[in-house]
Scaffold this motif. Structure first.
Motif, PDB file in Angstrom:
ATOM      1  N   VAL A 186       0.864  -1.189   0.000  1.00 26.05           N
ATOM      2  CA  VAL A 186       0.000   0.000   0.000  1.00 26.05           C
ATOM      3  C   VAL A 186       0.895   1.232   0.000  1.00 26.05           C
ATOM      4  O   VAL A 186       2.090   1.151   0.282  1.00 26.05           O
ATOM      5  CB  VAL A 186      -0.967   0.025   1.203  1.00 26.05           C
ATOM      6  N   ASP A 187       0.298   2.360  -0.324  1.00 26.57           N
ATOM      7  CA  ASP A 187       1.109   3.576  -0.404  1.00 26.57           C
ATOM      8  C   ASP A 187       1.360   4.153   0.997  1.00 26.57           C
ATOM      9  O   ASP A 187       0.717   3.770   1.967  1.00 26.57           O
ATOM     10  CB  ASP A 187       0.455   4.598  -1.344  1.00 26.57           C
ATOM     11  N   VAL A 188       2.308   5.115   1.023  1.00 25.67           N
ATOM     12  CA  VAL A 188       2.812   5.625   2.303  1.00 25.67           C
ATOM     13  C   VAL A 188       1.706   6.182   3.196  1.00 25.67           C
ATOM     14  O   VAL A 188       1.705   5.972   4.406  1.00 25.67           O
ATOM     15  CB  VAL A 188       3.851   6.727   2.029  1.00 25.67           C
ATOM     16  N   HIS A 189       0.742   6.874   2.589  1.00 26.94           N
ATOM     17  CA  HIS A 189      -0.283   7.538   3.391  1.00 26.94           C
ATOM     18  C   HIS A 189      -1.439   6.591   3.725  1.00 26.94           C
ATOM     19  O   HIS A 189      -2.372   6.979   4.412  1.00 26.94           O
ATOM     20  CB  HIS A 189      -0.806   8.766   2.647  1.00 26.94           C
ATOM     21  N   GLN A 190      -1.366   5.344   3.229  1.00 28.69           N
ATOM     22  CA  GLN A 190      -2.445   4.397   3.510  1.00 28.69           C
ATOM     23  C   GLN A 190      -2.100   3.515   4.709  1.00 28.69           C
ATOM     24  O   GLN A 190      -0.927   3.347   5.052  1.00 28.69           O
ATOM     25  CB  GLN A 190      -2.691   3.512   2.283  1.00 28.69           C
ATOM     26  N   THR A 191      -3.156   2.928   5.296  1.00 31.30           N
ATOM     27  CA  THR A 191      -2.936   2.023   6.424  1.00 31.30           C
ATOM     28  C   THR A 191      -2.958   0.589   5.900  1.00 31.30           C
ATOM     29  O   THR A 191      -3.955   0.151   5.336  1.00 31.30           O
ATOM     30  CB  THR A 191      -4.045   2.201   7.470  1.00 31.30           C
ATOM     31  N   PRO A 192      -1.856  -0.125   6.059  1.00 29.67           N
ATOM     32  CA  PRO A 192      -1.841  -1.504   5.560  1.00 29.67           C
ATOM     33  C   PRO A 192      -2.705  -2.413   6.412  1.00 29.67           C
ATOM     34  O   PRO A 192      -2.849  -2.188   7.618  1.00 29.67           O
ATOM     35  CB  PRO A 192      -0.357  -1.893   5.667  1.00 29.67           C
ATOM     36  N   SER A 193      -3.296  -3.435   5.790  1.00 33.25           N
ATOM     37  CA  SER A 193      -3.963  -4.492   6.553  1.00 33.25           C
ATOM     38  C   SER A 193      -2.876  -5.260   7.306  1.00 33.25           C
ATOM     39  O   SER A 193      -1.687  -5.058   7.050  1.00 33.25           O
ATOM     40  CB  SER A 193      -4.701  -5.429   5.598  1.00 33.25           C
ATOM     41  N   PRO A 194      -3.272  -6.165   8.211  1.00 31.13           N
ATOM     42  CA  PRO A 194      -2.237  -6.929   8.934  1.00 31.13           C
ATOM     43  C   PRO A 194      -1.358  -7.761   7.993  1.00 31.13           C
ATOM     44  O   PRO A 194      -0.299  -8.221   8.401  1.00 31.13           O
ATOM     45  CB  PRO A 194      -3.052  -7.839   9.851  1.00 31.13           C
ATOM     46  N   TYR A 195      -1.795  -7.949   6.751  1.00 29.95           N
ATOM     47  CA  TYR A 195      -1.049  -8.814   5.826  1.00 29.95           C
ATOM     48  C   TYR A 195      -0.295  -8.002   4.777  1.00 29.95           C
ATOM     49  O   TYR A 195       0.327  -8.564   3.880  1.00 29.95           O
ATOM     50  CB  TYR A 195      -2.003  -9.801   5.138  1.00 29.95           C
ATOM     51  N   GLN A 196      -0.397  -6.725   4.873  1.00 31.77           N
ATOM     52  CA  GLN A 196       0.229  -5.861   3.866  1.00 31.77           C
ATOM     53  C   GLN A 196       1.389  -5.067   4.469  1.00 31.77           C
ATOM     54  O   GLN A 196       1.516  -4.954   5.689  1.00 31.77           O
ATOM     55  CB  GLN A 196      -0.815  -4.888   3.307  1.00 31.77           C
ATOM     56  N   ILE A 197       2.194  -4.510   3.598  1.00 30.83           N
ATOM     57  CA  ILE A 197       3.230  -3.576   4.049  1.00 30.83           C
ATOM     58  C   ILE A 197       3.187  -2.339   3.150  1.00 30.83           C
ATOM     59  O   ILE A 197       2.524  -2.338   2.110  1.00 30.83           O
ATOM     60  CB  ILE A 197       4.644  -4.198   4.021  1.00 30.83           C
ATOM     61  N   ARG A 198       3.909  -1.296   3.563  1.00 26.70           N
ATOM     62  CA  ARG A 198       3.911  -0.088   2.743  1.00 26.70           C
ATOM     63  C   ARG A 198       4.987  -0.164   1.675  1.00 26.70           C
ATOM     64  O   ARG A 198       6.031  -0.776   1.867  1.00 26.70           O
ATOM     65  CB  ARG A 198       4.114   1.146   3.608  1.00 26.70           C
ATOM     66  N   LYS A 199       4.706   0.493   0.584  1.00 24.24           N
ATOM     67  CA  LYS A 199       5.632   0.613  -0.531  1.00 24.24           C
ATOM     68  C   LYS A 199       6.769   1.533  -0.091  1.00 24.24           C
ATOM     69  O   LYS A 199       6.531   2.676   0.277  1.00 24.24           O
ATOM     70  CB  LYS A 199       4.856   1.273  -1.676  1.00 24.24           C
ATOM     71  N   SER A 200       7.994   1.074  -0.129  1.00 20.44           N
ATOM     72  CA  SER A 200       9.090   1.971   0.230  1.00 20.44           C
ATOM     73  C   SER A 200      10.212   1.952  -0.801  1.00 20.44           C
ATOM     74  O   SER A 200      10.859   2.973  -1.040  1.00 20.44           O
ATOM     75  CB  SER A 200       9.643   1.617   1.616  1.00 20.44           C
TER      76      SER A 200
END
Lengths: 399, 399
Positions: A186-200
């Motif tokens: 997900v993008d930086v300003h979004q909240t990831p689900s427990p199974y996701q991470i942020r795009k870095s």
């Protein structure tokens, strides 16, 4: 046999491109690569230049024992040169002024007393021709001051300004797109689900490229075969280089390898005998477009970006090759797998003038938090497993 | 006694300022100084993360001799975790996926054959818990990843993105104006008379400052006392720091010292026992505004900018202090005057890991054409005159 680091580098450097040149205001050119020589448009200095405020005399007066001079004229920097007619005359003259033909020696204010239009010397320590920077002493009219392939540093900006090059011809840089993929990001300003991470990774790559004068775009491709194909196709139309981070593994939902194959991007190599970054994939389209597909984990992407892409970029822009950097391993280190290891280190200069490399190991290539504490990778050759404190090895410094 | 380099540095570092902070998009913050900590907003990794594409099993199955598994589900990165119910079941699983609770070991595709919904193992070399990056292995929720005072590098951009910091609090930088003066200077696009030269120092200084995240303005003041006074006054109203290049000598047409005095800018020191840059002047206004008046010649300005202004800037921004850099003098060098000499050198790393400094002397401090061939000043201490090949000395690297 897996491709070695040296083979990978060679295969990439066989794919140099020419993106032509562009003309731009000399100030904007900071950080770009010069594509024309910069030449002196007149001698440097352009005239015999006074380097001290004081008085200018003819040295013959000193030989005759004259120590008091009538001030005939005052001449500032930028003024037309004044003149004296008699040996007991002088010109009050300022730093940066043209040295008039009738005088040949400058005596600084500190060594002179001036009263009622007369200058009396305080010193006998006077040499003919002193306090002058002679015309052409640095460079002659037409001399080359900088060559194509030179990085445009502040010193080059200075040269350009001095010789009136308000515009500079510089190498064009490739149009680069940074592609991430996968529904787990997900993008930086979004909240990831427990199974996701942020795009870095995309932002890291973009930041590094910005420091090297590029202005890359970022796109994200979702896990959908048709969308993947369309987006890669558009990228092949609009960019010179595609930098992928992740999406090139054998995973079931990695649609990018298929899309690249469908779109005639040919593999040059896949997998390099290195850690991090073993799954690195490199390919080319018949149009000349290059695809660097870095592994998804942050440290691997960061290493491959510096080791391969930036090396290619420098070579493609014709940037004069940088001398290799060596450092001393600061503690024993062992690494068993038959891979060239890029060890994260912190460099420090010691009082013997040695560059010491202190290993700062994180928890493998997924540990990007560790990158901020280090400033280089020490390259541990493939052929060996045990490295001793005090060994000198090549270093790949990063931004 | 003239101010020494060490005293000058100390007097300047006694004038640190606080320009407050600003909040900006994390990408724009590249190159700025962090003014808040960056903390993990959850464990890193946030879950037990699969690091290879393959199948996930319960290791108890291996202990029981099971080597063929029914594929119960397929789970990509970003998916909710699947589950198995029996030991002879497995989950086909992708890199980046959450490791489900019912399994504990990942076997990569290369070691498995998959046919008709069954996965058969090719290998016996399996360890429990393999191919996993465990939750919190790198950092725990709330751990500090970066501290205030850290330069925002690409690695910091990466950290910010990972923890969802779309904005970062950074140190404000001072508003700086670069002031040149003197009718002998014409602008880059103009043709100088035979007695004039082009303005270059201002552009050099601006380029260096841009590389350090500042956006300075440039003004030029003509040789006119009233205009000089007005313009300096305006600068004192609009800027935090005035950087002057030239105009502080004893010359008859240097109106700047008088203007500074009239406008209550107090001298902190004038003249430093150094070459280049002896006439360096430093002062402060009671409002806190600082004035760095560098000598007019290009190499002196360049050296003073790096040695004094950038050191002050780093300290004022609270940037973590950089470890000193040392290099080995590559040939004998003598310098008689009682001044600390800043020798222009080209640095090169050798195969012993030593940083070698090769003197590249121009024709004194007016020779800016030489700057482009060097990358540092070697600092030769005031107390000595003869320096031998092999000595280790401090180095001031420049951009």
């Amino acid at each position: 046999m897996m491709t070695t680091v040296q083979e990978a580098e060679k295969l990439i450097l066989a794919q140099l491109r020419d993106y032509s040149t562009e003309n731009m205001g000399f100030e904007q050119a900071l950080g770009r690569v010069l594509a024309e020589p910069i030449k002196a448009d007149r001698d440097l200095p352009p005239f015999n230049r006074v380097t001290m405020d004081g008085i200018a005399i003819n040295y013959a007066a000193i030989e005759k024992g004259i120590s008091t001079f009538k001030i005939k004229a005052t001449q500032a920097a930028g003024d037309e040169p004044a003149a004296i007619e008699e040996l007991d005359e002088c010109i009050e003259i300022m730093t940066g002024a043209v040295m008039p033909a009738s005088v040949n020696t400058v005596i600084r204010y500190e060594d002179v007393e001036i009263r009622a239009g007369l200058a009396s010397l305080h010193t006998r320590d006077i040499k003919p021709g002193q306090n002058l920077h002679l015309q052409g002493a640095d460079k002659k009219d037409g001399d080359t001051l900088a060559l194509p392939g030179q990085l445009i540093t502040p010193a080059i900006i200075s040269l350009a300004a001095s010789v009136g090059k308000a515009h500079l011809l510089v190498k064009n840089v490739p149009r680069v797109v940074i592609i991430s993929s996968g529904d787990e990001l997900v993008d930086v300003h979004q909240t990831p689900s427990p199974y996701q991470i942020r795009k870095s990774n995309s932002y890291t790559v973009k930041a590094v490229l910005r420091l090297h004068g590029l202005k890359p775009d970022i796109i994200h491709i979702p896990d959908d075969p048709e969308v993947t194909r369309q987006q890669i196709q558009q990228c092949l139309q609009n960019y010179d280089v595609l930098l992928l981070s992740g999406g090139i593994s054998m995973g079931k939902f990695d649609y990018i390898p298929q899309a690249l194959e469908d779109l005639q991007v040919k593999k040059v190599f896949h997998k390099v005998a290195q850690r991090p970054g073993k799954p690195f994939w490199f390919g080319r389209h018949q149009s000349g477009i290059l695809v660097f597909a870095f592994p998804g984990n942050p440290v691997a992407t960061f290493m491959c970006l510096h080791k391969y892409f930036l090396t290619w970029l420098s070579a493609t822009l014709g940037l004069a090759e940088q001398a290799p950097l060596y450092a001393v391993l600061d503690s024993d280190f062992s690494f068993q797998p038959p891979l060239q290891y890029f060890l994260q280190v912190k460099l420090q200069s010691n009082a013997q003038g040695l560059l010491m490399a202190k290993p700062i190991e994180g928890n493998g290539s997924g540990d990007f938090a560790n990158l901020a504490d280090t400033d280089a990778f020490l390259e541990l050759p493939l052929e060996r497993n045990d490295f001793r404190k005090g060994e000198v090895l090549r270093v790949l410094r990063f931004d």
